[in-house]
Design an enzyme around this catalytic site. Structure first.
Site, PDB file in Angstrom:
ATOM      1  N   LEU A  35     -46.824   8.462 -38.403  1.00  0.00           N
ATOM      2  CA  LEU A  35     -47.455   9.436 -39.284  1.00  0.00           C
ATOM      3  C   LEU A  35     -47.046   9.261 -40.736  1.00  0.00           C
ATOM      4  O   LEU A  35     -47.682   9.782 -41.632  1.00  0.00           O
ATOM      5  CB  LEU A  35     -47.114  10.862 -38.838  1.00  0.00           C
ATOM      6  CG  LEU A  35     -47.575  11.206 -37.433  1.00  0.00           C
ATOM      7  CD1 LEU A  35     -47.291  12.651 -37.121  1.00  0.00           C
ATOM      8  CD2 LEU A  35     -49.051  10.929 -37.267  1.00  0.00           C
ATOM      9  N   SER A  50     -51.273   4.764 -36.188  1.00  0.00           N
ATOM     10  CA  SER A  50     -51.268   5.359 -34.855  1.00  0.00           C
ATOM     11  C   SER A  50     -50.738   6.767 -34.970  1.00  0.00           C
ATOM     12  O   SER A  50     -50.197   7.159 -36.005  1.00  0.00           O
ATOM     13  CB  SER A  50     -50.406   4.546 -33.904  1.00  0.00           C
ATOM     14  OG  SER A  50     -49.055   4.878 -34.099  1.00  0.00           O
ATOM     15  N   LYS A  51     -50.892   7.493 -33.879  1.00  0.00           N
ATOM     16  CA  LYS A  51     -50.429   8.875 -33.879  1.00  0.00           C
ATOM     17  C   LYS A  51     -48.935   8.936 -34.062  1.00  0.00           C
ATOM     18  O   LYS A  51     -48.376   9.911 -34.514  1.00  0.00           O
ATOM     19  CB  LYS A  51     -50.781   9.522 -32.539  1.00  0.00           C
ATOM     20  CG  LYS A  51     -52.243   9.689 -32.320  1.00  0.00           C
ATOM     21  CD  LYS A  51     -52.503  10.136 -30.905  1.00  0.00           C
ATOM     22  CE  LYS A  51     -53.400   9.141 -30.216  1.00  0.00           C
ATOM     23  NZ  LYS A  51     -54.018   9.577 -29.012  1.00  0.00           N
ATOM     24  N   ARG A  52     -48.278   7.848 -33.661  1.00  0.00           N
ATOM     25  CA  ARG A  52     -46.826   7.856 -33.725  1.00  0.00           C
ATOM     26  C   ARG A  52     -46.300   7.351 -35.058  1.00  0.00           C
ATOM     27  O   ARG A  52     -45.132   7.318 -35.305  1.00  0.00           O
ATOM     28  CB  ARG A  52     -46.266   7.036 -32.559  1.00  0.00           C
ATOM     29  CG  ARG A  52     -46.297   7.836 -31.271  1.00  0.00           C
ATOM     30  CD  ARG A  52     -46.139   6.947 -30.084  1.00  0.00           C
ATOM     31  NE  ARG A  52     -47.428   6.392 -29.691  1.00  0.00           N
ATOM     32  CZ  ARG A  52     -47.584   5.598 -28.653  1.00  0.00           C
ATOM     33  NH1 ARG A  52     -46.563   5.245 -27.933  1.00  0.00           N
ATOM     34  NH2 ARG A  52     -48.782   5.135 -28.344  1.00  0.00           N
TER      35      ARG A  52
END
Ligand code: GLU
Length: 511
Positions: A263, A259-261
């Site tokens: 990384l 997810s974008k969170r």
């Protein structure tokens, strides 16, 4: 290409602009695109931007650029003309207002007044507390409190609107991948579907839009599977036909769902392209690492889809041809960097002419920058020889596979058995070096080189070990393309220099 004609299929990709689009989102876009193309349907891009708190400027630009880079074209949607305009939810607020009012009027949604803080306290106190059909009668909402109070609270904007889920009802639906799914509504919460600032939440807006935009198939990540019963209740409340649901398996890296969170992904890139937009600063992207967009398409198609054939390299047209929902797996898939590199390598070699040019430009730029002079003809020859070994089109990878044509190795990685051999056969080796030296001094041609080594092979039991030593003295370690190819390219003076350089090392360090 001609496919079965099905005019009615309409699918959509509906990302939220809350950060750069990652490979999970892009895979969803790709599968929607493939499904639309396969069925001669329409692929729509809709921007789900109702969550203003998480909105990140420039994520839409990044999203569009990423789709463009991968050549995933949408037929209708944001930034394009279309019958169902606007395709961005923040411009559709009036529409949602109309529908939320309908639900309220029919008592299928209600105003809820408890603060988040209060509800969190209940959650702490009662372990399994959820706001739902069983608990709502104990809470502050328009179903329980008197009208005067309600009007006041609404006026003061101290509310949210929740969906009134039915009591003790079984919701059943079929997902094309996960099959029949049933859930008792007592287990669902009365989700917030509308906020006091006149904006819908995702669940509500998504159903309204999918219906109004005539979406026939909702193809999205499995993380939305558990929300689908809630969506079905909303469809039912409006007496609307539900679309077909297709949930795609999750994509995992070593640390869990990508997810974008999340990384920190063990260096596996998760973003398609590099970007320097304000707020969207993406590094370590597939593009920067030297992946080709057509390879990335192939890599992403295999994230969940497994056709029943003995091949894993297919371009987009073949993917569309072979694609069926039946071949999508239920189990979560792992991003495999090694395999991704292997796929990219195949694509580099499929379009050799173009990719050789890219490699040429990168290498030439680097050589100029490093003050290493060579000519284009020679450079092309070298690239032709090394391209089979290149997995990623980036300068590190190119240089790693070609440096020995341009610089003399300074470090030598000699395996132990060869070290031992050198120590006990020093004289013999020096003698062979002498022969090599004399031979290369004559600036031999290809034929002569082959003949020389044939003779050497006939007169030397340790010929293969000796070849290894030559490889090490030319390259610095046991890797690289055929020695003969290297000899044809390197200037004879250069070869002699490397032989003498290594002879010196042997004499000095292997006493
Ligand atoms: N806006 C949602 C997302 O960002 C879309 C989910 C869906 O496709 O329904 O993933």
């Amino acid at each position: 290409m001609k496919y079965k004609l099905n005019k009615y299929i309409r699918v959509r990709f509906a990302p939220s602009p809350t950060g750069p689009l990652h490979i999970g989102g892009l895979r969803t876009a790709l599968f929607n695109y493939i499904y639309a193309k396969k069925n001669n349907g329409k692929f729509i891009l809709r921007i789900d931007d109702t969550d203003k708190k998480r909105f990140i400027k420039n994520s839409i630009n990044y999203l569009i650029d990423s789709l463009k880079w991968c050549n995933i074209k949408y037929d209708e949607g944001y930034g394009k003309k279309g019958k169902y305009k606007p395709y961005i939810q923040s411009k559709r607020l009036k529409i949602y207002k109309k529908y939320i009012n309908k639900l309220i009027k029919n008592k299928l949604a209600y105003y809820a007044f408890d603060k988040k803080k209060t509800l969190n306290l209940y959650k702490k106190k009662y372990k399994y507390f959820i706001y739902n059909c069983l608990t709502r009668k104990y809470l502050n909402n328009s179903l329980n409190i008197n009208n005067k109070k309600i009007i006041k609270l609404i006026k003061n904007n101290k509310y949210v609107i929740r969906l009134k889920t039915p009591y003790n009802k079984i919701i059943t639906f079929y997902d094309k991948i996960y099959g029949k799914i049933s859930i008792n509504t007592n287990k669902l919460d009365d989700k917030i579907i509308y906020r006091s600032n006149n904006t819908p939440t995702y669940h509500f807006a998504n159903v309204i839009d999918d219906h109004l935009m005539n979406i026939t198939h909702v193809i999205r990540g499995k993380e939305w599977l558990s929300s689908t019963p809630l969506h079905i209740i909303i469809y039912n409340y409006f007496n609307w036909k539900t679309p077909k649901f297709v949930h795609l398996p999750l994509i995992l890296n070593k640390k869990g769902k990508i997810s974008k969170r999340n990384l920190n992904n063990n260096n596996i890139p998760i973003f398609p392209i590099k970007s320097n937009y304000k707020n969207i600063n993406v590094k370590n992207s597939y593009e920067e690492l030297g992946f080709l967009p057509e390879a990335l398409i192939n890599i992403m198609a295999l994230l969940g889809w497994q056709p029943n054939i003995n091949n894993e390299i297919f371009n987009i047209n073949t993917i569309i041809k072979l694609f069926t929902l039946k071949d999508i797996n239920k189990s979560d898939v792992h991003l495999n960097f090694k395999k991704s590199c292997w796929i990219n390598h195949k694509y580099i070699n499929i379009n050799k002419i173009n990719n050789n040019k890219k490699i040429f430009n990168l290498l030439k730029k680097f050589l100029i920058y490093s003050h290493i002079y060579t000519n284009d003809k020679l450079l092309n020859k070298i690239i032709n020889l090394i391209v089979n070994r290149i997995k990623l089109i980036n300068i590190n990878e190119i240089w790693y596979n070609s440096y020995y044509f341009f610089i003399i190795p300074k470090k030598f990685y000699i395996p132990l058995n060869i070290k031992k051999y050198i120590i006990s056969n020093k004289k013999k080796i020096i003698n062979y070096f002498f022969k090599l030296n004399c031979f290369f001094k004559k600036n031999p041609n290809k034929k002569q080189i082959i003949l020389f080594f044939k003779n050497l092979q006939n007169n030397n039991n340790d010929y293969y070990l000796f070849l290894k030593i030559i490889r090490i003295l030319i390259i610095g370690e046991l890797k690289g393309i055929s020695l003969f190819d290297i000899f044809y390219i390197l200037n004879y003076k250069n070869i002699i220099f490397r032989i003498n350089n290594f002879k010196y090392i042997i004499l000095n360090y292997y006493k």
